[in-house]
Design a protein around this motif. Structure first.
Motif, PDB file in Angstrom:
ATOM      1  N   VAL A  20       0.835  -1.201   0.000  1.00  0.00           N
ATOM      2  CA  VAL A  20       0.000   0.000   0.000  1.00  0.00           C
ATOM      3  C   VAL A  20       0.869   1.251   0.000  1.00  0.00           C
ATOM      4  O   VAL A  20       0.594   2.221  -0.718  1.00  0.00           O
ATOM      5  CB  VAL A  20      -0.957   0.001   1.208  1.00  0.00           C
ATOM      6  N   VAL A  21       1.941   1.250   0.800  1.00  0.00           N
ATOM      7  CA  VAL A  21       2.848   2.400   0.827  1.00  0.00           C
ATOM      8  C   VAL A  21       3.454   2.621  -0.557  1.00  0.00           C
ATOM      9  O   VAL A  21       3.514   3.759  -1.055  1.00  0.00           O
ATOM     10  CB  VAL A  21       3.957   2.205   1.878  1.00  0.00           C
ATOM     11  N   ILE A  22       3.900   1.550  -1.198  1.00  0.00           N
ATOM     12  CA  ILE A  22       4.475   1.667  -2.547  1.00  0.00           C
ATOM     13  C   ILE A  22       3.433   2.232  -3.515  1.00  0.00           C
ATOM     14  O   ILE A  22       3.724   3.128  -4.323  1.00  0.00           O
ATOM     15  CB  ILE A  22       4.984   0.303  -3.038  1.00  0.00           C
ATOM     16  N   GLY A  23       2.198   1.725  -3.432  1.00  0.00           N
ATOM     17  CA  GLY A  23       1.148   2.211  -4.315  1.00  0.00           C
ATOM     18  C   GLY A  23       0.832   3.676  -4.082  1.00  0.00           C
ATOM     19  O   GLY A  23       0.631   4.438  -5.039  1.00  0.00           O
ATOM     20  N   MET A  24       0.809   4.086  -2.819  1.00  0.00           N
ATOM     21  CA  MET A  24       0.503   5.479  -2.522  1.00  0.00           C
ATOM     22  C   MET A  24       1.646   6.407  -2.914  1.00  0.00           C
ATOM     23  O   MET A  24       1.410   7.568  -3.264  1.00  0.00           O
ATOM     24  CB  MET A  24       0.173   5.628  -1.036  1.00  0.00           C
ATOM     25  N   VAL A  25       2.874   5.910  -2.879  1.00  0.00           N
ATOM     26  CA  VAL A  25       3.997   6.694  -3.388  1.00  0.00           C
ATOM     27  C   VAL A  25       3.834   6.903  -4.895  1.00  0.00           C
ATOM     28  O   VAL A  25       4.034   8.006  -5.416  1.00  0.00           O
ATOM     29  CB  VAL A  25       5.335   6.013  -3.066  1.00  0.00           C
ATOM     30  N   GLY A  26       3.456   5.840  -5.610  1.00  0.00           N
ATOM     31  CA  GLY A  26       3.207   5.974  -7.045  1.00  0.00           C
ATOM     32  C   GLY A  26       2.095   6.957  -7.331  1.00  0.00           C
ATOM     33  O   GLY A  26       2.190   7.791  -8.235  1.00  0.00           O
ATOM     34  N   PHE A  27       1.025   6.885  -6.533  1.00  0.00           N
ATOM     35  CA  PHE A  27      -0.119   7.781  -6.718  1.00  0.00           C
ATOM     36  C   PHE A  27       0.239   9.224  -6.372  1.00  0.00           C
ATOM     37  O   PHE A  27      -0.011  10.149  -7.152  1.00  0.00           O
ATOM     38  CB  PHE A  27      -1.274   7.294  -5.834  1.00  0.00           C
ATOM     39  N   GLY A  28       0.838   9.439  -5.199  1.00  0.00           N
ATOM     40  CA  GLY A  28       1.133  10.793  -4.736  1.00  0.00           C
ATOM     41  C   GLY A  28       2.216  11.485  -5.533  1.00  0.00           C
ATOM     42  O   GLY A  28       2.068  12.637  -5.957  1.00  0.00           O
ATOM     43  N   ALA A  29       3.335  10.775  -5.769  1.00  0.00           N
ATOM     44  CA  ALA A  29       4.428  11.376  -6.531  1.00  0.00           C
ATOM     45  C   ALA A  29       4.013  11.594  -7.987  1.00  0.00           C
ATOM     46  O   ALA A  29       4.350  12.611  -8.600  1.00  0.00           O
ATOM     47  CB  ALA A  29       5.666  10.484  -6.462  1.00  0.00           C
ATOM     48  N   GLY A  30       3.252  10.646  -8.537  1.00  0.00           N
ATOM     49  CA  GLY A  30       2.778  10.802  -9.913  1.00  0.00           C
ATOM     50  C   GLY A  30       1.917  12.036 -10.069  1.00  0.00           C
ATOM     51  O   GLY A  30       2.017  12.763 -11.071  1.00  0.00           O
ATOM     52  N   ASN A  31       1.083  12.319  -9.069  1.00  0.00           N
ATOM     53  CA  ASN A  31       0.217  13.499  -9.140  1.00  0.00           C
ATOM     54  C   ASN A  31       1.004  14.798  -9.156  1.00  0.00           C
ATOM     55  O   ASN A  31       0.543  15.807  -9.703  1.00  0.00           O
ATOM     56  CB  ASN A  31      -0.758  13.500  -7.961  1.00  0.00           C
TER      57      ASN A  31
END
Length: 415
Positions: free
Chosen positions: A105-116
């Protein structure tokens, strides 16, 4: 200046990644984390905190590097793949796999947050200043529709797992995680196909980009004094963003505390998503006609009303009505804030300043939940704790009155 195909491709990305926000961040994964992976609400909170810290630390640095290298689309592509892969990876989380679930989940949220961070920075590249409120609002609107549509499909699959021939709810949830990864990646392809990074003669290596990125991050702090209206808007944004974030984060737990059923909570989330689609589009049109600052004021006043009504809420019907009000202003307030900020950023610094805003707003976002928790501890009342959140909206409105947008736009383009 605006290429309609490029604008549509940019908007499609909001449709794509919002599936992660609804299915994994808000609805399905939190329940799965506790009921299957063996976690608790406390460990879920820790997972969210860890992800927020990583994104907060990465965003400004990556933004500065992307500005120097001219590779915003490349960075967006990398973090999209990371986030989509993590979504698929959640399908391998089984009973008792709390730590594995937390890490993915942390990895996914990093992808989501940094991508934004890079997605928001592209707004300046794909449309003119006059069209940014409209385009930004369309992006959020399509995000509400796309995220809500896939969430509805996934919830239908989870509730009707027997009729679909699935072994149990766990399998249905795991399939929903895979669907998020596929949805996110497939609907991101138009952006990657239509929007390209400019040809750059900068042949610096990663280490050199990193060094220059760190230097430019330090320069961002010192540079802010040259853009006083930008700085004032950022401070106002920290407060009202914290208020909005607290409403989003605490809504489900607050509803549970006062006796709202889980089914009603999830249904209310869907209501917010689907009302948010047309409401955000209308909000953008009104911002064009009446002015973005006036519309932002109206959304923050609406949030104050939501907090006050939430204090007196006693039934699921009340919760549904508040969900409708949130849907009317949540996307519009975020889209308008994004468009305003984009006009106050100096040219050539879009990823850097978006990263800086992402970092600072996430850094200060602990304030709302902290105030809520402290007031709850002192008063032993969730209702009084919710009422305390009004402080952040009041401060945001007050500080916003000191921002001169016209002056700020002139400051942004000064040599």
């Amino acid at each position: 200046m605006d290429d309609k195909k490029i604008v549509r491709a940019w908007i499609a990305y909001d449709w794509a990644n919002s599936a992660f926000a609804t299915t994994i961040m808000a609805a399905v994964m939190p329940i799965y984390f506790i009921s299957v992976a063996g976690g608790t609400d406390g460990s879920w909170s820790f997972t969210q905190t860890a992800a927020a810290i990583v994104v907060a630390l990465l965003s400004p640095l990556l933004g500065a590097i992307a500005d120097h290298s001219g590779k915003k689309v490349l960075f967006l592509r990398v973090f999209t793949v990371i986030g989509a892969a993590a979504s698929v990876g959640l399908a391998f989380v089984g009973p008792g796999d709390m730590w594995l679930a937390s890490i993915i989940v942390v990895i996914g949220m990093v992808g989501f947050g940094a991508g934004n961070t890079f997605y928001d920075a592209l707004l300046n590249d794909i449309t003119s200043p006059e069209q940014r409120e409209k385009v930004s609002s369309l992006g959020y609107a399509m995000g509400y529709l796309g995220g809500g549509l896939l969430l509805a499909v996934n919830l239908g699959m989870i509730l009707g797992w027997e009729s679909l021939g699935l072994p149990d709810k766990t399998a249905a949830s795991q399939i929903s995680f895979v669907s998020v990864g596929i949805w996110w990646f497939v609907f991101s392809l138009p952006l990657f196909k239509k929007i390209k990074d400019p040809q750059s003669t900068n042949k610096s290596r990663i280490g050199e980009h990193l060094k220059i990125g760190v230097q430019r991050l330090g320069e961002t702090f010192s540079r802010l004094k040259k853009y006083p209206e930008l700085l004032k808007f950022m401070v106002a944004y920290w407060f009202f963003f914290d208020g909005i974030n607290t409403i989003i984060v605490m809504a489900a737990s607050y509803g549970t505390t006062i006796g709202i059923e889980e089914t009603d909570l999830i249904t209310a989330l869907l209501i917010t998503q689907f009302i948010g689609f047309p409401a955000t589009m209308l909000f953008g049109k009104l911002a064009d006609r009446l002015g973005s600052k006036k519309m932002l004021y109206s959304s923050l006043v609406t949030y104050l009303i939501i907090v006050l009504l939430g204090y007196f809420m006693t039934s699921s019907l009340h919760f549904y009505l508040l969900a409708c009000l949130v849907g009317l202003v949540q996307g519009g307030s975020q889209a308008t804030s994004r468009a305003i900020f984009s006009k106050l950023i100096p040219p050539g610094k879009t990823a850097e300043f978006n990263g800086f805003l992402s970092f600072t707003s996430r850094f200060f976002s602990f304030g709302g939940p902290l105030v809520f928790g402290l007031v709850k501890l002192i008063s032993d009342s969730s209702r009084i704790a919710l009422l305390a959140v009004a402080f952040f909206f009041l401060m945001g409105i007050l500080l916003l009155t000191f921002v001169n947008l016209a002056k700020g736009e002139k400051e942004a383009v000064q040599p």
